[in-house]
Design an enzyme around this catalytic site. Sequence first.
Site, mmCIF file in Angstrom:
data_model
loop_
_atom_site.group_PDB
_atom_site.id
_atom_site.type_symbol
_atom_site.label_atom_id
_atom_site.label_comp_id
_atom_site.label_asym_id
_atom_site.label_seq_id
_atom_site.Cartn_x
_atom_site.Cartn_y
_atom_site.Cartn_z
ATOM 1 C CB SER A 104 -0.946 -0.039 1.205
ATOM 2 O OG SER A 104 -1.915 0.966 1.140
ATOM 3 C CG ASP A 245 -2.622 4.042 -1.291
ATOM 4 O OD1 ASP A 245 -3.394 3.897 -2.258
ATOM 5 O OD2 ASP A 245 -2.667 3.326 -0.275
ATOM 6 C CG ASP A 247 -2.862 -0.694 -2.229
ATOM 7 O OD1 ASP A 247 -2.948 0.493 -1.833
ATOM 8 O OD2 ASP A 247 -3.379 -1.644 -1.622
ATOM 9 C CG ASP A 249 -5.886 0.681 -0.343
ATOM 10 O OD1 ASP A 249 -5.126 1.679 -0.347
ATOM 11 O OD2 ASP A 249 -5.836 -0.211 0.532
#
Length: 453
Positions: A104, A245, A247, A249
Amino acid sequence: MPRLFGTDGVRGKANEQLTAELALSLAVGAAHVLGEAGAFGDRRPQAIVGRDPRASGEFLEAAVVAGLASAGVDVTRVGIVPTPGLAYLVGALDADLGVMLSASHNPMADNGIKFFSRGGVKLDDSLEDAIEAHLDEAWCRPTGAAVGRVRDDESAVEKYVSHLVGSLPGPQGGRLGGLKVVIDCAAGAAFRTAAAAFRGQGAEVVAIHDDPDGININADCGSTHPADLQAAVVAAGADLGIALDGDADRCIAADAAGVLVDGDQILAVLALGLRDEGRLVDDTVVATVMSNLGFKLAMQRRGITVVQTKVGDRYVLEAMNANGFSLGGEQSGHVVLSEHATTGDGVLTGLHLASEVVRTGRPLADLAGVMTRLPQVLVNVPNVDKSLADTDEVLLAEVAAVEAELGETGRVLLRPSGTEPLVRVMVEAPTFEQAQAAASRLVDVVARRLSLG
């Protein structure tokens, strides 16, 4: 032995705490636990595997795929994809489980393994515990034609982009026509999908940090380092900016003047929009205890109930799923729109935020002004017995005294760390000076009363 799974999968420094051997073992455990939970008839269990661009994702993906296939699971590798994209594809491709390799917003040297069950749903504690327990169990290895097969389908990500675009019904040419948007891709997993989704809805897109090389993910960019986004929005004369960010999410935004709009403000804008359209279930939004008090007060003034959970998007999701709520999120920018996603999705959130600008005909700064963020002071107090934070009578009395002084215009939150011997003291008040003074009082008491010596 401490629990391997944290609040969002298994995470650690790649090739140190998170090794290829551990990744393979976790994949085998997931194959058995999640595979046995499904009904497959005559076919083998199916898994979807994706990753963000981190260099370590290459060898960790190989280990995960090896573990799954060795346990008799057929694997489809979809390449670099946002975490919410992987979750979507698990459901869209009717897979039995999904595995995402990503840390992440963490630095490049870290990595993580996130598992999803059928439908693209994050695992509850019992399933995670079952996977951990399987690490020490013997198992029967399939041979011959019973081993899993592996194939690549990077075009599957296009299904996810189509899903994002389709989440916004609109006129011919797109709902966002005439809007100029800057997107900071954080040199991460959404370096292609984010711009494609916004352009698919007619927006003019300026993409920055969309050049991942395996090393530069989250490096001075993205939602945790938004200065470049703020400057780019102003320089481009854009209507707004979205920072993702690694990833994708989560997201935060910037208005046309480059002023940041955080997750609480985004949640407030979306809550009012859904309520206006009759799609905010029970006129309720789910947030965590870390959401700014200004958010809760703004929602109360407009007749919207706020349900608060522990910190972590998994707890937001649990509350949403248990009650059928349609919207929830965190100050950090994790926002869940359950009508369209099973988890937080930064690109989806950004699309729907931009759509509110178009629907209302109001600039983002005006929409975000629905709430006033109260000054917040957060102090970590180290080397203390965090287990006493909820029971020490002197400390509790001081907390009660501060709360009484602040009344409804402020609040106090003491949070023991989940991994370190420290207590986080958070105070919100009408002015920064009041918040700082109150926090200092409480920090002194925590340090004195809970000291480890």
